[in-house]
Design a protein around this motif. Structure first.
Motif, PDB file in Angstrom:
ATOM      1  N   PHE A   1      34.257  44.785  23.374  1.00  0.00           N
ATOM      2  CA  PHE A   1      35.261  44.086  22.576  1.00  0.00           C
ATOM      3  C   PHE A   1      35.100  44.461  21.102  1.00  0.00           C
ATOM      4  CE2 PHE A   1      34.619  41.610  26.365  1.00  0.00           C
ATOM      5  CZ  PHE A   1      35.880  41.145  26.704  1.00  0.00           C
ATOM      6  N   TYR A   2      36.203  44.359  20.381  1.00  0.00           N
ATOM      7  CA  TYR A   2      36.225  44.709  18.960  1.00  0.00           C
ATOM      8  C   TYR A   2      36.908  43.589  18.191  1.00  0.00           C
ATOM      9  CZ  TYR A   2      38.527  46.868  14.863  1.00  0.00           C
ATOM     10  OH  TYR A   2      39.040  47.139  13.617  1.00  0.00           O
ATOM     11  N   ASN A   3      36.253  43.110  17.138  1.00  0.00           N
ATOM     12  CA  ASN A   3      36.787  42.068  16.273  1.00  0.00           C
ATOM     13  C   ASN A   3      37.297  42.723  14.994  1.00  0.00           C
ATOM     14  OD1 ASN A   3      37.307  39.836  14.704  1.00  0.00           O
ATOM     15  ND2 ASN A   3      35.174  39.220  14.484  1.00  0.00           N
ATOM     16  N   ASP A   4      38.624  42.709  14.791  1.00  0.00           N
ATOM     17  CA  ASP A   4      39.175  43.369  13.602  1.00  0.00           C
ATOM     18  C   ASP A   4      39.293  42.423  12.412  1.00  0.00           C
ATOM     19  OD1 ASP A   4      41.397  41.789  13.989  1.00  0.00           O
ATOM     20  OD2 ASP A   4      42.819  43.434  14.246  1.00  0.00           O
ATOM     21  N   GLY A   5      38.727  41.227  12.548  1.00  0.00           N
ATOM     22  CA  GLY A   5      38.784  40.257  11.468  1.00  0.00           C
ATOM     23  C   GLY A   5      39.898  39.239  11.649  1.00  0.00           C
ATOM     24  N   GLU A   6      40.868  39.561  12.504  1.00  0.00           N
ATOM     25  CA  GLU A   6      41.967  38.641  12.778  1.00  0.00           C
ATOM     26  C   GLU A   6      42.070  38.300  14.259  1.00  0.00           C
ATOM     27  OE1 GLU A   6      45.691  39.954  11.244  1.00  0.00           O
ATOM     28  OE2 GLU A   6      44.874  40.523   9.303  1.00  0.00           O
TER      29      GLU A   6
ATOM     30  N   ILE B   1      40.485  39.365  18.527  1.00  0.00           N
ATOM     31  CA  ILE B   1      39.491  40.023  19.371  1.00  0.00           C
ATOM     32  C   ILE B   1      40.225  40.897  20.374  1.00  0.00           C
ATOM     33  CG2 ILE B   1      37.487  39.689  20.855  1.00  0.00           C
ATOM     34  CD1 ILE B   1      37.254  38.441  18.035  1.00  0.00           C
ATOM     35  N   HIS B   2      39.882  42.187  20.416  1.00  0.00           N
ATOM     36  CA  HIS B   2      40.555  43.130  21.298  1.00  0.00           C
ATOM     37  C   HIS B   2      39.577  43.623  22.362  1.00  0.00           C
ATOM     38  CE1 HIS B   2      43.674  43.439  18.173  1.00  0.00           C
ATOM     39  NE2 HIS B   2      42.655  43.464  17.325  1.00  0.00           N
ATOM     40  N   ALA B   3      40.020  43.650  23.623  1.00  0.00           N
ATOM     41  CA  ALA B   3      39.240  44.271  24.684  1.00  0.00           C
ATOM     42  C   ALA B   3      39.466  45.777  24.603  1.00  0.00           C
ATOM     43  CB  ALA B   3      39.669  43.737  26.044  1.00  0.00           C
ATOM     44  N   LEU B   4      38.425  46.514  24.193  1.00  0.00           N
ATOM     45  CA  LEU B   4      38.581  47.950  23.969  1.00  0.00           C
ATOM     46  C   LEU B   4      38.461  48.752  25.247  1.00  0.00           C
ATOM     47  CD1 LEU B   4      36.582  48.738  20.697  1.00  0.00           C
ATOM     48  CD2 LEU B   4      39.043  48.617  21.011  1.00  0.00           C
ATOM     49  N   TRP B   5      37.473  48.412  26.071  1.00  0.00           N
ATOM     50  CA  TRP B   5      37.204  49.280  27.221  1.00  0.00           C
ATOM     51  C   TRP B   5      36.465  48.482  28.275  1.00  0.00           C
ATOM     52  CZ3 TRP B   5      33.377  53.874  27.864  1.00  0.00           C
ATOM     53  CH2 TRP B   5      33.899  54.813  28.749  1.00  0.00           C
ATOM     54  N   THR B   6      36.850  48.667  29.526  1.00  0.00           N
ATOM     55  CA  THR B   6      36.131  48.111  30.669  1.00  0.00           C
ATOM     56  C   THR B   6      35.685  49.278  31.529  1.00  0.00           C
ATOM     57  OG1 THR B   6      37.472  46.096  30.661  1.00  0.00           O
ATOM     58  CG2 THR B   6      36.294  46.610  32.683  1.00  0.00           C
ATOM     59  N   PHE B   7      34.412  49.314  31.896  1.00  0.00           N
ATOM     60  CA  PHE B   7      33.923  50.459  32.643  1.00  0.00           C
ATOM     61  C   PHE B   7      32.786  50.047  33.563  1.00  0.00           C
ATOM     62  CE2 PHE B   7      32.445  50.217  28.323  1.00  0.00           C
ATOM     63  CZ  PHE B   7      31.073  50.316  28.376  1.00  0.00           C
ATOM     64  N   SER B   8      32.588  50.823  34.605  1.00  0.00           N
ATOM     65  CA  SER B   8      31.535  50.556  35.582  1.00  0.00           C
ATOM     66  C   SER B   8      30.267  51.328  35.212  1.00  0.00           C
ATOM     67  CB  SER B   8      31.994  50.974  36.980  1.00  0.00           C
ATOM     68  OG  SER B   8      32.139  52.390  37.029  1.00  0.00           O
ATOM     69  N   ARG B   9      29.188  50.998  35.895  1.00  0.00           N
ATOM     70  CA  ARG B   9      27.938  51.720  35.643  1.00  0.00           C
ATOM     71  C   ARG B   9      28.095  53.201  35.997  1.00  0.00           C
ATOM     72  NH1 ARG B   9      22.393  51.150  38.787  1.00  0.00           N
ATOM     73  NH2 ARG B   9      23.713  50.026  40.224  1.00  0.00           N
ATOM     74  N   ASP B  10      28.833  53.497  37.091  1.00  0.00           N
ATOM     75  CA  ASP B  10      29.042  54.892  37.467  1.00  0.00           C
ATOM     76  C   ASP B  10      29.797  55.648  36.384  1.00  0.00           C
ATOM     77  OD1 ASP B  10      27.727  54.535  39.840  1.00  0.00           O
ATOM     78  OD2 ASP B  10      29.544  54.191  41.025  1.00  0.00           O
ATOM     79  N   GLN B  11      30.808  54.981  35.768  1.00  0.00           N
ATOM     80  CA  GLN B  11      31.540  55.628  34.680  1.00  0.00           C
ATOM     81  C   GLN B  11      30.644  55.848  33.473  1.00  0.00           C
ATOM     82  OE1 GLN B  11      34.654  52.556  34.743  1.00  0.00           O
ATOM     83  NE2 GLN B  11      36.158  54.197  34.805  1.00  0.00           N
ATOM     84  N   LEU B  12      29.729  54.927  33.259  1.00  0.00           N
ATOM     85  CA  LEU B  12      28.859  55.017  32.093  1.00  0.00           C
ATOM     86  C   LEU B  12      27.860  56.160  32.225  1.00  0.00           C
ATOM     87  CD1 LEU B  12      28.537  53.677  29.411  1.00  0.00           C
ATOM     88  CD2 LEU B  12      26.894  52.098  30.405  1.00  0.00           C
ATOM     89  N   TYR B  13      27.513  56.535  33.443  1.00  0.00           N
ATOM     90  CA  TYR B  13      26.679  57.724  33.625  1.00  0.00           C
ATOM     91  C   TYR B  13      27.371  58.936  33.005  1.00  0.00           C
ATOM     92  CZ  TYR B  13      23.675  55.425  37.116  1.00  0.00           C
ATOM     93  OH  TYR B  13      22.794  54.607  37.759  1.00  0.00           O
ATOM     94  N   LYS B  14      28.680  59.027  33.233  1.00  0.00           N
ATOM     95  CA  LYS B  14      29.434  60.197  32.765  1.00  0.00           C
ATOM     96  C   LYS B  14      29.858  60.057  31.307  1.00  0.00           C
ATOM     97  CE  LYS B  14      33.691  60.506  34.001  1.00  0.00           C
ATOM     98  NZ  LYS B  14      34.941  60.667  34.785  1.00  0.00           N
ATOM     99  N   ASP B  15      30.303  58.859  30.918  1.00  0.00           N
ATOM    100  CA  ASP B  15      30.859  58.658  29.581  1.00  0.00           C
ATOM    101  C   ASP B  15      29.873  57.965  28.649  1.00  0.00           C
ATOM    102  OD1 ASP B  15      33.293  59.816  30.207  1.00  0.00           O
ATOM    103  OD2 ASP B  15      34.113  57.949  30.990  1.00  0.00           O
TER     104      ASP B  15
END
Length: 501
Positions: free
Chosen positions: A128-133, A135-149
């Motif tokens: 998540f990212y807080n731009d000061g105004e 809260i935005h969900a930036l990215w949802t990913f799995s552990r398998d995706q995190l191996y690659k990315d």
């Protein structure tokens, strides 16, 4: 720290390659399978990952006090702005789902001013990212995706890049947010996100991303002849979910009861009539009145909705609308070149003049229903009325889909019977076999907290509304929000509109 010490990690990053980093990253992620509790995940995976990313003991606070609660990890970096922190991590046990548990992290981010938030159970991660105004969900990913990315999370969270990221974030919240979301959408093709966050470069000199193609737009009437099926509630929260995804949404209340108007915190008497503002009645009857002149805007964090309000006087205007020259097309004409990604029209649960005006202006119809006998029987009448209007149009009026609302998750056998009955009835109606239901993930549960949000004049996505709820109700709201988000994503797919702005 077993297996990896802070000193050896530092030497590895200084002397090794990114392949060495990835190998150590993967070893730590593999430890998730051995974790049976939230504490084990924190000690055996998250703390070593933070140390692998270069954080020292003075940068990290575990179980940091936050009001009556405690934050699992608070990352404070010396050079960042003194009025905010860089990262909060909220951990859940690997056996627990994180699908509907982001409220607490959003609360921490908003009230602390922290820039980034990570929610994880080790198997799945949400950034998540807080731009000061907002809260935005930036990215949802799995552990398998995190191996690659791994480069994405590594680039944003690596200790030595914190100040570079912070400088760019605070330079221009809104511009960076739009650029960052686009970049994340392209990560499968991007080896590293850091080139978008170059230290010291003004935003005007950052690499240009490909220009988005012109976006399609869609005018949809949300219609069911049967009242009490959650039509207005679904319309409000579907619109909020689309706005949350970055879409520009206009809501049109064309029902004299004005439930959508009041459900968004607008009083037709106090906020419209007494202030001399115009409403849907003026738009339909006065050729000089434009969409822009009758539109009000409401905002809740990153959810922004434009609304054309209704008024009780609409109930007395049937004869006036009937006498208008080409009156069925008045709204269609007013909405030409409207500039929105979506226009959602909320008509009354009947079939009169305003319903025909709504359907003539629309490119599709979304039908909300309950899984119960009477609403399912009403579907035949809805499809018949849509087919009747279709005869007067130059282009077909398709049913975008059937959305289930007020869903009782405890009655699974009964629900299956009702779904079978629904399909059976559709198959008996000409063209009914072409009408599809939205998936079960999008079915909106029957919850008191949903109607309470309308009593408070806001969609479920409003964090201020969540603040007033107990933890049980917050979990219920998270479940409902997830349903509306799924409905919005499926709608985008059905109508062929990109999910990224």
């Amino acid at each position: 720290m077993p297996g990896l010490s802070m000193g050896c990690v530092g030497r590895s990053l200084a002397m090794g390659t990114l392949d060495d980093f990835q190998q150590q990253w993967m070893v730590l992620l593999d430890r998730v399978d051995d974790c049976t509790s939230e504490k084990a995940l924190e000690d055996q995976v998250l703390l070593p990952l933070l140390e692998l990313l270069g954080y020292k003991s003075q940068d990290l606070v575990q179980q940091a006090p936050f009001g009556k609660r405690r934050v699992d990890f608070l990352v404070k970096v010396q050079k960042t702005a003194p009025y905010c922190h860089y990262l909060i991590i909220e951990a859940k046990a690997p056996s627990k789902s994180i699908a509907h548990t982001s409220w607490q992290l959003r609360y921490y981010l908003r009230d602390s001013g922290t820039v980034l938030g990570l929610l994880t159970n080790g198997h799945h991660f949400k950034l998540f990212y807080n731009d000061g105004e907002a809260i935005h969900a930036l990215w949802t990913f799995s552990r398998d995706q995190l191996y690659k990315d791994y480069r994405l999370l590594g680039s944003l969270l690596w200790r030595r890049n914190c100040d570079r990221v912070m400088d760019v974030f605070w330079n221009s919240h809104r511009q960076v947010h739009r650029r960052l979301v686009k970049a994340i959408a392209q990560l499968s093709d991007e080896p590293d996100v850091l080139h978008l966050l170059s230290a010291g470069q003004p935003l005007s000199q950052l690499p240009k991303l490909p220009t988005d193609p012109p976006q399609k737009s869609m005018i949809i009437t949300v219609f069911n002849n049967k009242g009490g099926v959650g039509k207005t509630t679904l319309t409000i929260n579907l619109a909020a979910a689309l706005s949350h995804l970055g879409k520009r949404v206009l809501l049109i209340d064309i029902d004299a009861q004005a439930n959508l108007t009041t459900g968004l915190g607008i009083d037709p008497l106090e906020d419209v009539e007494k202030l001399g503002r115009q409403d849907i009645t003026h738009l339909l009857t006065d050729p000089r009145v434009t969409v822009e002149s009758v539109t009000l805007q409401k905002r809740w964090g990153d959810v922004v909705l434009d609304i054309i309000p209704s008024h009780i006087r609409l109930s007395h205007m049937e004869n006036q609308l009937v006498q208008l020259i080409d009156g069925d097309r008045i709204l269609e004409k007013k909405l030409r070149n409207h500039g929105y990604d979506f226009v959602l029209i909320d008509p009354p649960p009947s079939f009169g003049k305003v319903n025909k005006i709504s359907l003539m202006a629309s490119a599709g119809v979304l039908v909300p229903t309950q899984l119960s006998p009477y609403p399912i029987r009403a579907l035949e009448y809805v499809l018949t009325q849509v087919e009747e209007v279709d005869q007067f149009r130059e282009t077909p009026l398709p049913i975008v889909g059937i959305a289930v609302s007020m869903y009782d998750r405890s009655s699974r056998t009964f629900n299956r019977t009702m779904v079978e009955e629904l399909h059976d009835r559709l198959n008996r109606i000409p063209g009914g076999d072409q009408v599809s239901m939205f998936s079960e993930e999008s079915w909106v549960p029957r919850l008191n907290v949903i109607s309470k949000s309308q009593d408070n004049g806001c969609p479920l996505f409003a964090l201020d509304y969540m603040d007033k709820l107990n933890s049980s109700d917050r979990t219920s709201v998270e479940n409902a929000v997830a349903s509306f988000e799924s409905l919005a994503q499926e709608l985008l797919q059905k109508v062929g509109i990109s999910a990224t702005s």
